[in-house]
Design a protein around this motif. Sequence first.
Motif, PDB file in Angstrom:
ATOM      1  N   ILE A 100       0.841  -1.193   0.000  1.00  0.00           N
ATOM      2  CA  ILE A 100       0.000   0.000   0.000  1.00  0.00           C
ATOM      3  C   ILE A 100       0.878   1.246   0.000  1.00  0.00           C
ATOM      4  O   ILE A 100       2.074   1.189   0.332  1.00  0.00           O
ATOM      5  N   ASN A 101       0.278   2.369  -0.376  1.00  0.00           N
ATOM      6  CA  ASN A 101       1.004   3.632  -0.266  1.00  0.00           C
ATOM      7  C   ASN A 101       0.040   4.760   0.050  1.00  0.00           C
ATOM      8  O   ASN A 101      -1.182   4.573   0.069  1.00  0.00           O
TER       9      ASN A 101
ATOM     10  N   ALA B 251       3.751   9.016   8.094  1.00  0.00           N
ATOM     11  CA  ALA B 251       3.169   7.947   7.281  1.00  0.00           C
ATOM     12  C   ALA B 251       2.368   6.983   8.145  1.00  0.00           C
ATOM     13  O   ALA B 251       1.261   6.557   7.773  1.00  0.00           O
ATOM     14  N   ALA B 252       2.911   6.634   9.303  1.00  0.00           N
ATOM     15  CA  ALA B 252       2.219   5.708  10.201  1.00  0.00           C
ATOM     16  C   ALA B 252       0.882   6.287  10.639  1.00  0.00           C
ATOM     17  O   ALA B 252      -0.137   5.570  10.692  1.00  0.00           O
ATOM     18  N   ALA B 253       0.853   7.577  10.943  1.00  0.00           N
ATOM     19  CA  ALA B 253      -0.380   8.213  11.402  1.00  0.00           C
ATOM     20  C   ALA B 253      -1.451   8.203  10.314  1.00  0.00           C
ATOM     21  O   ALA B 253      -2.615   7.866  10.566  1.00  0.00           O
ATOM     22  N   ILE B 254      -1.063   8.548   9.086  1.00  0.00           N
ATOM     23  CA  ILE B 254      -2.024   8.584   7.976  1.00  0.00           C
ATOM     24  C   ILE B 254      -2.565   7.183   7.696  1.00  0.00           C
ATOM     25  O   ILE B 254      -3.779   6.980   7.513  1.00  0.00           O
ATOM     26  N   LEU B 255      -1.682   6.202   7.649  1.00  0.00           N
ATOM     27  CA  LEU B 255      -2.098   4.831   7.345  1.00  0.00           C
ATOM     28  C   LEU B 255      -2.985   4.254   8.452  1.00  0.00           C
ATOM     29  O   LEU B 255      -3.977   3.569   8.165  1.00  0.00           O
ATOM     30  N   CYS B 256      -2.639   4.539   9.698  1.00  0.00           N
ATOM     31  CA  CYS B 256      -3.469   4.055  10.808  1.00  0.00           C
ATOM     32  C   CYS B 256      -4.869   4.664  10.734  1.00  0.00           C
ATOM     33  O   CYS B 256      -5.875   3.978  10.969  1.00  0.00           O
TER      34      CYS B 256
END
Length: 258
Positions: free
Chosen positions: A222-223, A245-250
């Motif tokens: 994923i991206n 990135a971790a925050a957006i994906l979570c």
Amino acid sequence: MISKNQIKYINSLKLKKHRYQNGFFLVEGEKCVDELLKSQFATTAVYALKNYLQKSMHLLLKKKIQIQEITEEELSKISDLTTPNQVLAIARMPLHEELNPQQLSGWTLVLDGIKDPGNLGTILRTADWFGINTVVCSTECVDVYNSKVVQATMGSFTRVRTYYTELSGFLEQMVQRMPVLGAFLEGEAITNVKTSENGVLVIGSESHGISEKLTSFISKKINIPRFIQEINTGFEVESLNASVAAAILCYEIRRSFV
């Protein structure tokens, strides 16, 4: 007055070697120490300015710990912060049960090679916000009990269980039970991915991404879609900060099935 031996011992806990030899780590700052005192972590000593002791005595009296009032000058001798913040505590490292991939449910965050203390601490804080209570780190990641990591969690280290392990074996077991999503530049946009109640999210380091040896255990790449201005400056952003990135994906993972 704080003794020279106390100063020496406290400063020794800034090094990973001595933390694990002694089984203790440092917690600094009002917010982090307050969260520590409210948690099940064993606190052995608190060194604080008078103002902090007056404000937080109701928390301190609930614990059987050594409490010592110190001056700003003394705090500067033991603090690991550029600007010391009112209070420093010594806490015992908890004894977690052994990591068992077969018993994990919900979402687990896996970190591959996160070496910046601020990034790891912020990611733990993010995991806490999104209700992810298990974070599994590669052995190359920075130590969770590094005082800068602890500070960056703003107390979330007391609620998020962090494990260190060889990730290949761990992910090999997890991918047989639930989807394992990995953040890659060439992955599918997370906004188009339907997630479920259980899964694993793997985040790699900013400089190297997810290790090649782990790619065979990723069930879906994923991206985060990038929006590029149509202005050619000759420069472009290659990647997001790992914690961002971790925050957006979570968020997207939670949003898609809640």
